[in-house]
Design a protein around this motif. Structure first.
Motif, PDB file in Angstrom:
ATOM      1  N   VAL B 634       0.887  -1.159   0.000  1.00 58.13           N
ATOM      2  CA  VAL B 634       0.000   0.000   0.000  1.00 58.13           C
ATOM      3  C   VAL B 634       0.926   1.210   0.000  1.00 58.13           C
ATOM      4  O   VAL B 634       1.545   1.539   1.006  1.00 58.13           O
ATOM      5  CB  VAL B 634      -0.918   0.012   1.239  1.00 58.13           C
ATOM      6  CG1 VAL B 634      -1.829   1.242   1.194  1.00 58.13           C
ATOM      7  CG2 VAL B 634      -1.755  -1.268   1.297  1.00 58.13           C
ATOM      8  N   LYS B 635       1.031   1.808  -1.157  1.00 56.92           N
ATOM      9  CA  LYS B 635       1.938   2.942  -1.287  1.00 56.92           C
ATOM     10  C   LYS B 635       1.286   4.167  -0.657  1.00 56.92           C
ATOM     11  O   LYS B 635       0.097   4.372  -0.799  1.00 56.92           O
ATOM     12  CB  LYS B 635       2.207   3.190  -2.771  1.00 56.92           C
ATOM     13  CG  LYS B 635       3.148   4.333  -3.047  1.00 56.92           C
ATOM     14  CD  LYS B 635       3.538   4.355  -4.528  1.00 56.92           C
ATOM     15  CE  LYS B 635       4.485   5.515  -4.787  1.00 56.92           C
ATOM     16  NZ  LYS B 635       5.043   5.450  -6.122  1.00 56.92           N
ATOM     17  N   GLY B 639       1.286  12.774   3.504  1.00 56.81           N
ATOM     18  CA  GLY B 639      -0.029  13.175   4.012  1.00 56.81           C
ATOM     19  C   GLY B 639      -0.035  14.324   4.995  1.00 56.81           C
ATOM     20  O   GLY B 639       0.981  15.001   5.215  1.00 56.81           O
ATOM     21  N   SER B 640      -1.203  14.526   5.604  1.00 53.40           N
ATOM     22  CA  SER B 640      -1.438  15.739   6.390  1.00 53.40           C
ATOM     23  C   SER B 640      -0.520  15.855   7.605  1.00 53.40           C
ATOM     24  O   SER B 640      -0.348  16.934   8.153  1.00 53.40           O
ATOM     25  CB  SER B 640      -2.884  15.803   6.840  1.00 53.40           C
ATOM     26  OG  SER B 640      -3.172  14.673   7.641  1.00 53.40           O
ATOM     27  N   THR B 641       0.076  14.740   8.037  1.00 49.61           N
ATOM     28  CA  THR B 641       0.933  14.811   9.211  1.00 49.61           C
ATOM     29  C   THR B 641       2.096  15.799   9.014  1.00 49.61           C
ATOM     30  O   THR B 641       2.442  16.545   9.904  1.00 49.61           O
ATOM     31  CB  THR B 641       1.511  13.415   9.502  1.00 49.61           C
ATOM     32  OG1 THR B 641       0.480  12.461   9.308  1.00 49.61           O
ATOM     33  CG2 THR B 641       2.059  13.332  10.915  1.00 49.61           C
ATOM     34  N   TRP B 642       2.678  15.767   7.807  1.00 44.84           N
ATOM     35  CA  TRP B 642       3.813  16.634   7.535  1.00 44.84           C
ATOM     36  C   TRP B 642       3.567  17.609   6.390  1.00 44.84           C
ATOM     37  O   TRP B 642       4.079  18.714   6.389  1.00 44.84           O
ATOM     38  CB  TRP B 642       5.041  15.785   7.152  1.00 44.84           C
ATOM     39  CG  TRP B 642       5.616  14.998   8.284  1.00 44.84           C
ATOM     40  CD1 TRP B 642       5.266  13.731   8.648  1.00 44.84           C
ATOM     41  CD2 TRP B 642       6.605  15.418   9.219  1.00 44.84           C
ATOM     42  NE1 TRP B 642       5.979  13.330   9.728  1.00 44.84           N
ATOM     43  CE2 TRP B 642       6.824  14.353  10.105  1.00 44.84           C
ATOM     44  CE3 TRP B 642       7.347  16.593   9.381  1.00 44.84           C
ATOM     45  CZ2 TRP B 642       7.738  14.404  11.145  1.00 44.84           C
ATOM     46  CZ3 TRP B 642       8.276  16.653  10.416  1.00 44.84           C
ATOM     47  CH2 TRP B 642       8.462  15.568  11.296  1.00 44.84           C
ATOM     48  N   VAL B 651      -0.700   8.213   5.487  1.00 38.57           N
ATOM     49  CA  VAL B 651       0.187   7.147   5.964  1.00 38.57           C
ATOM     50  C   VAL B 651      -0.562   6.269   6.967  1.00 38.57           C
ATOM     51  O   VAL B 651      -0.534   5.041   6.879  1.00 38.57           O
ATOM     52  CB  VAL B 651       1.458   7.710   6.621  1.00 38.57           C
ATOM     53  CG1 VAL B 651       2.360   6.576   7.085  1.00 38.57           C
ATOM     54  CG2 VAL B 651       2.206   8.610   5.647  1.00 38.57           C
ATOM     55  N   GLY B 652      -1.263   6.912   7.894  1.00 39.46           N
ATOM     56  CA  GLY B 652      -2.014   6.147   8.894  1.00 39.46           C
ATOM     57  C   GLY B 652      -2.995   5.198   8.233  1.00 39.46           C
ATOM     58  O   GLY B 652      -3.076   4.014   8.594  1.00 39.46           O
ATOM     59  N   LEU B 653      -3.709   5.716   7.221  1.00 43.84           N
ATOM     60  CA  LEU B 653      -4.687   4.854   6.558  1.00 43.84           C
ATOM     61  C   LEU B 653      -3.976   3.737   5.786  1.00 43.84           C
ATOM     62  O   LEU B 653      -4.395   2.574   5.816  1.00 43.84           O
ATOM     63  CB  LEU B 653      -5.571   5.664   5.600  1.00 43.84           C
ATOM     64  CG  LEU B 653      -6.645   4.840   4.915  1.00 43.84           C
ATOM     65  CD1 LEU B 653      -7.702   4.389   5.924  1.00 43.84           C
ATOM     66  CD2 LEU B 653      -7.326   5.594   3.778  1.00 43.84           C
ATOM     67  N   ALA B 654      -2.884   4.070   5.117  1.00 46.23           N
ATOM     68  CA  ALA B 654      -2.156   3.062   4.336  1.00 46.23           C
ATOM     69  C   ALA B 654      -1.669   1.937   5.250  1.00 46.23           C
ATOM     70  O   ALA B 654      -1.801   0.751   4.917  1.00 46.23           O
ATOM     71  CB  ALA B 654      -0.970   3.712   3.613  1.00 46.23           C
ATOM     72  N   VAL B 655      -1.136   2.295   6.394  1.00 42.81           N
ATOM     73  CA  VAL B 655      -0.635   1.277   7.322  1.00 42.81           C
ATOM     74  C   VAL B 655      -1.793   0.390   7.773  1.00 42.81           C
ATOM     75  O   VAL B 655      -1.700  -0.843   7.781  1.00 42.81           O
ATOM     76  CB  VAL B 655       0.055   1.949   8.534  1.00 42.81           C
ATOM     77  CG1 VAL B 655       0.385   0.918   9.610  1.00 42.81           C
ATOM     78  CG2 VAL B 655       1.318   2.674   8.087  1.00 42.81           C
ATOM     79  N   GLY B 676      -2.743  11.822   0.258  1.00 43.45           N
ATOM     80  CA  GLY B 676      -3.326  12.730   1.244  1.00 43.45           C
ATOM     81  C   GLY B 676      -4.056  13.920   0.647  1.00 43.45           C
ATOM     82  O   GLY B 676      -4.721  14.656   1.360  1.00 43.45           O
ATOM     83  N   CYS B 677      -3.930  14.131  -0.672  1.00 45.32           N
ATOM     84  CA  CYS B 677      -4.728  15.173  -1.310  1.00 45.32           C
ATOM     85  C   CYS B 677      -4.675  14.934  -2.808  1.00 45.32           C
ATOM     86  O   CYS B 677      -4.031  14.011  -3.277  1.00 45.32           O
ATOM     87  CB  CYS B 677      -4.203  16.575  -0.978  1.00 45.32           C
ATOM     88  SG  CYS B 677      -2.809  17.097  -1.984  1.00 45.32           S
TER      89      CYS B 677
END
Ligand code: SRM
Ligand SMILES: Cc1cc2nc3c(=O)[nH]c(=O)nc-3n(C[C@H](O)[C@H](O)[C@H](O)COP(=O)(O)OP(=O)(O)OC[C@H]3O[C@@H](n4cnc5c(N)ncnc54)[C@H](O)[C@@H]3O)c2cc1C
Ligand code: SF4
Ligand code: FES
Lengths: 112, 843
Positions: B634-635, B639-642, B651-655, B676-677
């Motif tokens: 899952v590439k 995302g919004s974290t950074w 990233v959270g969703l991908a993990v 993320g967008c």
């Protein structure tokens, strides 16, 4: 050739080969693929795939294509007849077959 | 010969493609393209709102202009023609000479001349720029009105609704789709559209648009009522762009359009007109198929083939408007003298069907279908080919009741000349020939004949003809897996699941023959894993695995294996990276970052694998299934974290998704991406499952891939919350696992699903097969029974001991030789290996 003149080598126990799979044995520097069909039928051919020169035929899937009992090379899936060693796709890539027999629970191979 | 084409729209481009085929010696072709981009697919324009980009819609194959040598001028409008001098002058004042001129200027949207029609936030629906402007307006509007309840108007209403607006349709006539549908059909259509939340106002004549009180505009109607709205889209019909003809005294049709003869020539024989701008016998055609016909005829005429003539066009249409089937064939209103009709109305299911038959009841001359258009293909062929009707034609549209089978129209009844795909003018004969040439799936037929590739309406019939032809040619229509099982993969899946079959021996005994082979064994192993999820190297299951799965690694050209630990979402801690590096160093493995955001270690010998994995597992890693037909990666983007643009935590969703679906065995590998967008740094639209964060949730795309034939994923649902997203992905994956063929990636699977994306949406979102709960439960079982295969393998002695090079000798395979390159190992080439001694081996 009678059994006495053949040079038999004990390579492993029957239980070392999972039914429906193969193993590779090293006999006098020679790589031999030994397959176990069902519980008590064994075949042996060269382990080196002539198309690639890589020692892998024992790791192929076995089964039948029409009349032929075959193993498919794991590299390019070319098929070898377990009884004759003939490569079905390219006869020039055929391999040698060897004798196998079981004594007790020992698997013995004689190079041809 | 200098040829100038004015207008690079759908028909103009078709003309160029045809012209290229003819290779006319000495032809110099110049194209004047008024728009900012080359030809695109206007028929699918609305898909711009569901995520298609201008590039996706482009009709121009990469390299087309370079290969053809045709000269293209973008943003170049033909402003004037001088027929005597045979020149065209562009709006920039450049004058170009022609020997033959082809006008393909299309139409413009008609805007009723009511006062206030040119206010801000008033649009038309014709070009990509129009849609971009609408999209921008939609973002700052609450309410939208479409003026015009015809085909296009309703399509536009769907777009507004999808933009999240309260949507109204204002129609001048007393019913929707007045041209194609009669009063009763119009009523059912209206009820259906209203049930979807669109407000319909018929018999409304707009007299003025002024400032609104509660919204930007107020539309005032002739009956004194009014409606307030933030944006307005006019879709009240089209008018041919015949201004160049009018300026130059070329004949025009009675109701506009550049008059043409049967060879598509205008009153000046050096000038042709094709597509929507042309009027043949005073008739203009607002569909693409007749335009394509004209394009073909004109190209042939220029090539000196004068036998091809335009002979009018069938204006039958079938479409799905907001999920409602609507079709109209021939004389839908029964205007032919003496004609009679049969009607069937079901007010509960909201279905309306009517057929119009000739005075002697022998021929079908028209039809209207609303709510269900399953019979469209059959009825159209009956009408087009004048095929004699059965004695009780009513059964053609009555629902099948027991005992009375529906009189279908076998493909055999059709003449070879029958046109099956009207968009691309493909006949039954051409389809049969293509089958003879080896096209045996709908995807292949689309690629080589184009049948079914435009509106898709003909796909069911094309499929029937293909299958019938295959039977006729004695080709195996059967998609039998192999000689051992007379079943398709889908059927085998069903037999295994329903029969609770867990072993190959049992499967072979009950449904197969022979010993099996390298096709059916891995297929069965994969289905067992999808259904029961037992450890793949357990007992008999081990003997069914393809050799990569058997050794839980990808075999390389020299017989060594690769090691790919899972790094969910591409996220890895420094400690993890160090551990991977340490393992690689200990075993002297070649290290590379893969295209899937993780690290691959190459050159491990069979007997080294368990020890390598033991170390990786101790460092917290799991199998990455790089060897399996299963979830790969899952590439993710950061995302919004950074990221300063990110709108959600990709990233959270991908993990989370990678951990949910890891280990799932499928007909082929599956890849995900989460961005993320909309900037899409994770390339989610190139994956089997792609997810893009929006301000309001997650958009889900499916059935994309890279690889040999890259293919963009398609949007199937928008703004989902996480629970709904996961539920939909569960259903999607399991439905794929259940129904796809062996080694069929999701895109090919989708291309071969009859009914395509709409069908998939119906099954997954509307739960039309009532399978949803079952699919979710099956996925949950797989999730709950996950185990890391490598962990089980290294800790199960009888499995672990199978990882050996020689059964009778612990030494490694001396034939495996590495040499160094750029500071790492690589397999020695044959000539290098011959010179090497066993010492040079890396141990
Ligand atoms: C290692 C890697 C190349 C690399 O060094 O980057 C790779 C290596 C292989 N790929 Fe790949 N692919 C790798 C990323 C990709 C990507 C990029 C991606 O995933 O974003 C693609 C295109 C995207 C896609 O699949 O949609 C890709 C498309 C393919 C294809 C073509 C698939 C298709 O549908 O057309 C094959 C052939 C096949 O699967 O039939 C293939 C097959 C293979 C095989 C398994 C060929 C083989 O049988 O030996 C290679 C062996 C892998 C190994 O030994 O570990 N690989 N391969 C990448 C491993 C990614 C991972 O972390 O698991
Ligand atoms: C939203 C939508 C949905 C549709 N759905 C369907 C459908 O389902 N089925 C169907 O059959 N049809 C459908 N159509 C109609 C179909 O798109 C048209 O029939 C088709 O595009 C006509 O092709 P054309 O080349 O004649 O015109 P166009 O595609 O409009 O191309 C004409 C081009 O010429 C250019 N031009 C005009 N004047 C000049 C000039 N003086 N100099 C240079 N360039 C000039 C224009 O800018 C334009 O790019 C739909 C149309 C729309 C807008
Ligand atoms: S692109 Fe080809 S050579 Fe490169 S890794 Fe993928 S399959 Fe192997
Ligand atoms: S009829 Fe439109 S694609 Fe065939």
């Amino acid at each position: 050739m009678s059994n006495e003149t053949l040079n038999w080598t004990a390579v492993c126990k029957v239980g070392d080969i999972l039914p429906g799979t193969g193993v590779c044995a090293l006999i006098d520097d020679h790589h031999v693929a030994i397959f176990r069909l069902g519980t008590d039928t064994f075949y042996a051919i060269d382990n080196i795939d002539p198309r690639t020169g890589v020692s892998v035929l024992s790791r192929g899937l076995i089964g039948n294509l029409g009349e032929h009992l075959v193993v498919a090379s794991p590299i390019y899936k070319n098929h070898f007849d377990l009884r004759t060693g003939a490569c079905l796709e390219a006869p020039e890539h055929s391999v040698r077959t060897h004798r196998v027999q079981v004594e007790g629970d020992e698997v013995l191979v004689a190079l041809s | 010969m200098k040829i100038i084409l004015v207008g690079h729209g759908m028909v103009g481009h078709k003309f160029l493609e045809e012209l290229q085929q003819h290779q006319i010696p000495g032809a110099e072709v110049t194209v004047l393209c008024e728009e900012a981009r080359t030809a695109y697919d206007r028929v699918h324009l609305s898909e711009f709102f569901s995520g298609k980009t201008a590039d996706d819609l482009s009709l121009v194959a990469p390299g087309f202009f370079a290969e053809s040598g045709f000269k293209l001028r973008i943003r170049s409008r033909a402003a004037a023609i001088d027929r005597r001098a045979r020149t065209v002058t562009t709006q920039d004042g450049e004058t170009l000479h022609y020997d033959k001129l082809v006008l393909a200027t299309g139409s413009y949207p008609f805007v009723p001349p009511v006062k206030g029609h040119d206010r801000d936030q008033c649009f038309v629906y014709r070009t990509i720029e129009d849609l971009e402007a609408m999209k921008a307006a939609g973002a700052i509007s609450r309410k939208g009105v479409v003026v015009g309840g015809g085909l296009l108007g309703l399509e536009c209403a769907k777009a507004l609704r999808d933009l999240g607006l309260e949507t109204h349709v204002v129609e001048f006539a007393p019913r929707l789709m007045a041209v194609q549908v009669d009063d009763d059909g119009g009523r059912i259509l209206r009820e259906k559209i209203e049930a979807l939340g669109v407000h319909v106002h018929t018999s409304r004549n707009t007299t003025e648009i002024t400032d609104g009180m509660t919204a930007r505009h107020r539309m005032v109607f002739a009956d004194g009522s009014h409606l307030e709205t933030d944006m307005i889209v006019f879709s009240a019909g089209i008018r041919p762009r015949d201004e160049l003809a009018r300026q130059n005294a070329l004949a025009v049709g009675a109701r506009g359009g550049i008059a043409i003869d049967d060879h598509c020539r205008t009153s000046d024989h050096d000038i042709y007109a094709i597509g929507e701008c042309a009027a043949w016998r005073d008739q203009t055609f607002g569909l693409v198929a007749p335009g394509y016909d004209m394009a073909r005829i004109t190209a042939r005429h220029l090539a000196g083939q004068t036998d091809a003539v335009f002979s009018g066009a069938d204006m039958s249409t079938k479409l799905k408007l907001m999920g409602v089937d609507v079709a109209s064939i021939g004389d839908a209103h029964g205007k032919t003298t003496g004609s009679r009709s049969f009607r069937y109305v079901d007010e509960c299911k909201q279905i309306y069907k009517k057929i119009v038959v000739s005075a002697d009841s022998k021929r079908l001359i028209g039809a209207v279908l609303v709510g269900n258009a399953d019979e469209y293909g059959t009825l159209l062929q009956l009408a087009l080919n004048g095929i004699a009707l059965p004695t009780e034609p009513e059964f053609l549209i009555l629902p099948a009741s027991d005992g009375k089978a529906k009189p279908g129209l076998g493909p055999d009844a059709l003449p070879d000349s029958a046109q099956i795909c009207s968009c691309n003018n493909v006949s039954k004969g051409q389809i049969c020939t293509a089958v003879g040439d080896g096209a045996t799936t709908i995807g292949e037929l689309k690629a080589c004949t184009k049948a079914g590739a435009t509106c898709g309406g003909c796909v069911p019939l094309v499929t029937q003809i293909m299958k019938a032809e295959m039977v006729k040619r004695g080709m195996a229509v059967n998609n039998h897996l192999c000689e051992h099982f007379p079943y398709s993969r889908q059927e085998l899946y069903h037999l295994i699941r329903v029969g609770g079959i867990k072993s190959f021996e049992d499967l072979l005994a009950r449904h197969g023959s022979g010993l099996g082979c390298d096709i059916c064994k891995p297929t069965a192993a994969s289905i067992f894993a999808s259904c029961w999820n037992d450890f793949v190297l357990q007992g008999e299951l081990a003997s069914l695995q393809d050799s990569n799965d058997y050794f839980l690694g990808n075999i390389q050209k020299d017989g060594t294996y690769s090691v790919v630990p899972r790094m969910p979402g591409g996220e890895v801690t420094p400690e993890g990276l160090i551990a991977v590096g340490q393992v690689a160093k200990t075993y002297g493995l070649y290290t590379k970052i893969t295209g899937g955001q993780r690290v691959d270690l190459f050159g491990a010998r069979v007997e080294q694998l368990p020890a390598i994995w033991e170390e990786l597992i101790a460092a917290g890693f799991e199998s990455g299934h790089a060897y399996g037909k299963s979830l790969r990666t899952v590439k993710s983007c950061v995302g919004s974290t950074w990221c300063r643009y990110g709108v959600d935590d990709s990233v959270g969703l991908a993990v989370e998704l990678e951990n949910r679906y890891k280990g799932l065995r499928a007909p082929h590998k599956i890849k995900f991406g989460v961005s993320g967008c909309t900037r899409e740094c994770a390339e989610a639209q190139g994956k089997d499952v792609g997810i893009i964060a929006t301000e309001r949730g997650w958009n889900l795309y499916v059935c994309g891939n890279g690889g040999m034939k890259p293919r963009h994923a398609e949007l199937i649902a928008s703004d989902l919350d996480k629970a709904a997203l996961i539920r939909l992905i569960d259903r999607f994956l399991m439905f794929y696992v259940r129904t796809a063929d062996r080694l069929q990636r999701t895109s090919t699977w989708r291309d071969n699903l009859e009914g395509g994306l709409d069908y998939l949406k119906a099954v997954l979102i509307d739960d039309s097969l009532a399978l949803g709960a079952e699919l979710e439960a099956q996925m949950q079982h797989v999730v709950d029974t996950y185990q890391c295969e490598w962990k089980t393998a290294v800790s199960t002695p009888e499995v672990r001991q199978r990882f050996r090079t020689f059964v009778n000798d612990p030494q490694p395979d001396a034939r495996i030789v590495f040499v160094k390159e750029r500071g790492q190992i690589r397999p020695a080439r044959a000539e290098e290996r011959d010179h090497a001694t066993a010492d040079s081996m890396t141990v």
